[in-house]
Scaffold this motif. Structure first.
Motif, PDB file in Angstrom:
ATOM      1  N   TYR A  43     -34.331  55.630   1.163  1.00  0.00           N
ATOM      2  CA  TYR A  43     -34.821  54.534   1.993  1.00  0.00           C
ATOM      3  C   TYR A  43     -33.953  53.313   1.773  1.00  0.00           C
ATOM      4  O   TYR A  43     -33.570  53.013   0.649  1.00  0.00           O
ATOM      5  CB  TYR A  43     -36.266  54.164   1.609  1.00  0.00           C
ATOM      6  CG  TYR A  43     -37.242  55.271   1.880  1.00  0.00           C
ATOM      7  CD1 TYR A  43     -37.932  55.326   3.075  1.00  0.00           C
ATOM      8  CD2 TYR A  43     -37.456  56.272   0.946  1.00  0.00           C
ATOM      9  CE1 TYR A  43     -38.821  56.355   3.337  1.00  0.00           C
ATOM     10  CE2 TYR A  43     -38.336  57.305   1.200  1.00  0.00           C
ATOM     11  CZ  TYR A  43     -39.016  57.334   2.399  1.00  0.00           C
ATOM     12  OH  TYR A  43     -39.889  58.362   2.648  1.00  0.00           O
ATOM     13  N   SER A  58     -42.852  49.002  -0.288  1.00  0.00           N
ATOM     14  CA  SER A  58     -43.505  50.228   0.138  1.00  0.00           C
ATOM     15  C   SER A  58     -42.478  51.362   0.251  1.00  0.00           C
ATOM     16  O   SER A  58     -41.444  51.208   0.908  1.00  0.00           O
ATOM     17  CB  SER A  58     -44.182  50.010   1.489  1.00  0.00           C
ATOM     18  OG  SER A  58     -44.750  51.214   1.949  1.00  0.00           O
ATOM     19  N   PRO A  60     -43.169  55.263   1.062  1.00  0.00           N
ATOM     20  CA  PRO A  60     -44.160  56.321   1.302  1.00  0.00           C
ATOM     21  C   PRO A  60     -43.845  57.661   0.645  1.00  0.00           C
ATOM     22  O   PRO A  60     -44.761  58.433   0.365  1.00  0.00           O
ATOM     23  CB  PRO A  60     -44.161  56.469   2.831  1.00  0.00           C
ATOM     24  CG  PRO A  60     -43.559  55.206   3.352  1.00  0.00           C
ATOM     25  CD  PRO A  60     -42.642  54.695   2.295  1.00  0.00           C
ATOM     26  N   THR A  63     -45.022  60.158  -4.046  1.00  0.00           N
ATOM     27  CA  THR A  63     -46.347  60.761  -4.152  1.00  0.00           C
ATOM     28  C   THR A  63     -46.693  60.951  -5.629  1.00  0.00           C
ATOM     29  O   THR A  63     -45.847  60.733  -6.507  1.00  0.00           O
ATOM     30  CB  THR A  63     -46.347  62.134  -3.455  1.00  0.00           C
ATOM     31  OG1 THR A  63     -45.405  62.980  -4.145  1.00  0.00           O
ATOM     32  CG2 THR A  63     -45.965  62.020  -1.983  1.00  0.00           C
ATOM     33  N   GLY A 105     -46.503  55.465  -3.634  1.00  0.00           N
ATOM     34  CA  GLY A 105     -46.226  54.701  -2.418  1.00  0.00           C
ATOM     35  C   GLY A 105     -45.485  53.396  -2.589  1.00  0.00           C
ATOM     36  O   GLY A 105     -45.275  52.682  -1.614  1.00  0.00           O
ATOM     37  N   HIS A 106     -45.047  53.075  -3.813  1.00  0.00           N
ATOM     38  CA  HIS A 106     -44.382  51.772  -3.977  1.00  0.00           C
ATOM     39  C   HIS A 106     -43.551  51.682  -5.262  1.00  0.00           C
ATOM     40  O   HIS A 106     -43.728  52.467  -6.182  1.00  0.00           O
ATOM     41  CB  HIS A 106     -45.411  50.645  -3.968  1.00  0.00           C
ATOM     42  CG  HIS A 106     -46.274  50.642  -5.190  1.00  0.00           C
ATOM     43  ND1 HIS A 106     -47.411  51.394  -5.298  1.00  0.00           N
ATOM     44  CD2 HIS A 106     -46.151  49.994  -6.370  1.00  0.00           C
ATOM     45  CE1 HIS A 106     -47.963  51.201  -6.481  1.00  0.00           C
ATOM     46  NE2 HIS A 106     -47.205  50.359  -7.157  1.00  0.00           N
TER      47      HIS A 106
END
Length: 126
Positions: A43, A58, A60, A63, A105-106
Motif C-alpha cells: 500500500y 489504515s 486493511p 488481519t 487494520g492499521h
C-alpha cells in the motif's frame, strides 16, 4: 646394489589450451509450475503528516492472521512514490520516525518533529 637418490623434478612448458568442444543439444523444456500465491500486498499512502503525537494509518490487509503469522514492513519517502524509500525506524540528525505499533487494520507511526507530506509504503506478507 643400493638404489640411488631421487633426481630433481623437472618442469616443462604448459601446453596450449585446446579448442572448445561442440555445444551439446538443448534439453527438453520442463513443465510449467503452478501459479503461486506469494501473499504479499503493498500500500502507498501519499501526502501524510506525522505529528509528534503520532498518526494511525489504515491498512486493511493487516488481519489477525498477519499479526500472528506474517510480517508488516513500513518504509517512507519524503520525495514521492519513486523514492528513495527508507525503512522505519528512520533517524537523521534531529528527526526520528518510528513504527509504534501494528494492529488489525492499521499501523501507528510517530516522529520526534512534525513531518508534512510524507509518502509511506506498507508491505504486508502472510
Amino acid at each position: 646394489g643400493a638404489t640411488g637418490a631421487t633426481g630433481k623434478t623437472g618442469t616443462g612448458k604448459t601446453g596450449a589450451t585446446g579448442k572448445t568442444g561442440v555445444t551439446g543439444p538443448t534439453g527438453a523444456t520442463g513443465a510449467t509450475g503452478a501459479t503461486g500465491s506469494n501473499g504479499v500486498q503493498s500500500y502507498i499512502i501519499s501526502n501524510q503528516d506525522v505529528p509528534v503525537s503520532g498518526v494511525t494509518l489504515s491498512v486493511p490487509a493487516i488481519t489477525q492472521n498477519v499479526i500472528d503469522n506474517g510480517v508488516v514492513l513500513v518504509y517512507f519517502s519524503a520525495t514521492g512514490i519513486t523514492g528513495p524509500w527508507y525503512t522505519l525506524p528512520y533517524s537523521n540528525i534531529n528527526t526520528t520516525i518510528s513504527l509504534v505499533s501494528v494492529g488489525v487494520g492499521h499501523v501507528t507511526l510517530i516522529s520526534t518533529t512534525y513531518q508534512r507530506g510524507l509518502y509511506f509504503k506498507i508491505v504486508v506478507k502472510i
